[in-house]
Design a protein around this motif. Structure first.
Motif, PDB file in Angstrom:
ATOM      1  N   LEU A  19      -3.133  10.000   0.674  1.00 60.32           N
ATOM      2  CA  LEU A  19      -2.713   9.121  -0.423  1.00 60.32           C
ATOM      3  C   LEU A  19      -1.296   9.441  -0.902  1.00 60.32           C
ATOM      4  N   LEU A  20      -0.934  10.707  -0.899  1.00 63.22           N
ATOM      5  CA  LEU A  20       0.435  11.060  -1.281  1.00 63.22           C
ATOM      6  C   LEU A  20       1.444  10.568  -0.253  1.00 63.22           C
ATOM      7  N   ILE A  21       1.085  10.646   1.022  1.00 60.97           N
ATOM      8  CA  ILE A  21       1.961  10.103   2.065  1.00 60.97           C
ATOM      9  C   ILE A  21       2.077   8.593   1.914  1.00 60.97           C
ATOM     10  N   ASP A  22       0.961   7.938   1.613  1.00 54.70           N
ATOM     11  CA  ASP A  22       0.971   6.495   1.380  1.00 54.70           C
ATOM     12  C   ASP A  22       1.865   6.143   0.195  1.00 54.70           C
ATOM     13  N   ALA A  23       1.798   6.929  -0.855  1.00 56.79           N
ATOM     14  CA  ALA A  23       2.638   6.678  -2.031  1.00 56.79           C
ATOM     15  C   ALA A  23       4.114   6.849  -1.689  1.00 56.79           C
ATOM     16  N   ALA A  24       4.423   7.829  -0.871  1.00 55.46           N
ATOM     17  CA  ALA A  24       5.823   8.050  -0.492  1.00 55.46           C
ATOM     18  C   ALA A  24       6.360   6.896   0.344  1.00 55.46           C
ATOM     19  N   THR A  25       5.527   6.331   1.200  1.00 54.33           N
ATOM     20  CA  THR A  25       5.996   5.221   2.025  1.00 54.33           C
ATOM     21  C   THR A  25       6.099   3.922   1.232  1.00 54.33           C
ATOM     22  N   ARG A  26       5.281   3.755   0.201  1.00 57.79           N
ATOM     23  CA  ARG A  26       5.305   2.529  -0.598  1.00 57.79           C
ATOM     24  C   ARG A  26       6.262   2.601  -1.785  1.00 57.79           C
ATOM     25  N   TRP A  27       6.872   3.741  -2.029  1.00 59.90           N
ATOM     26  CA  TRP A  27       7.651   3.947  -3.238  1.00 59.90           C
ATOM     27  C   TRP A  27       8.767   2.917  -3.407  1.00 59.90           C
ATOM     28  N   SER A  28       9.492   2.616  -2.345  1.00 63.65           N
ATOM     29  CA  SER A  28      10.624   1.702  -2.482  1.00 63.65           C
ATOM     30  C   SER A  28      10.192   0.237  -2.478  1.00 63.65           C
ATOM     31  N   ALA A  29       9.068  -0.075  -1.851  1.00 60.43           N
ATOM     32  CA  ALA A  29       8.648  -1.469  -1.736  1.00 60.43           C
ATOM     33  C   ALA A  29       7.812  -1.929  -2.939  1.00 60.43           C
ATOM     34  N   ASP A  30       6.801  -1.142  -3.294  1.00 64.27           N
ATOM     35  CA  ASP A  30       5.873  -1.566  -4.350  1.00 64.27           C
ATOM     36  C   ASP A  30       5.486  -0.357  -5.183  1.00 64.27           C
TER      37      ASP A  30
END
Length: 64
Positions: A19-30
């Protein structure tokens, strides 16, 4: 059975890391989805700590 619970509790940590990796990848988009992933990762970490504490308490009680 205790060995199974000992290893499955680490699944919560794995989910938290994902989930933290997912948050890092989505940070700039959403950002709202990123905040949700971070909150859920913190929740999973708290579940891990609770389960570990409870399991250790039960093991201490069974050893007496």
């Amino acid at each position: 059975m205790n060995k199974i619970w000992r290893y499955t509790q680490y699944g919560y940590l794995v989910v938290a890391v994902v989930l933290l990796i997912d948050a890092a990848t989505r940070w700039s988009a959403d950002r709202s989805q990123a905040y949700f992933s971070i909150a859920f990762a913190i929740f999973m970490l708290l579940i891990f700590l609770f389960k570990r504490n409870f399991r250790k308490k039960i093991e201490r009680r069974n050893n007496q």
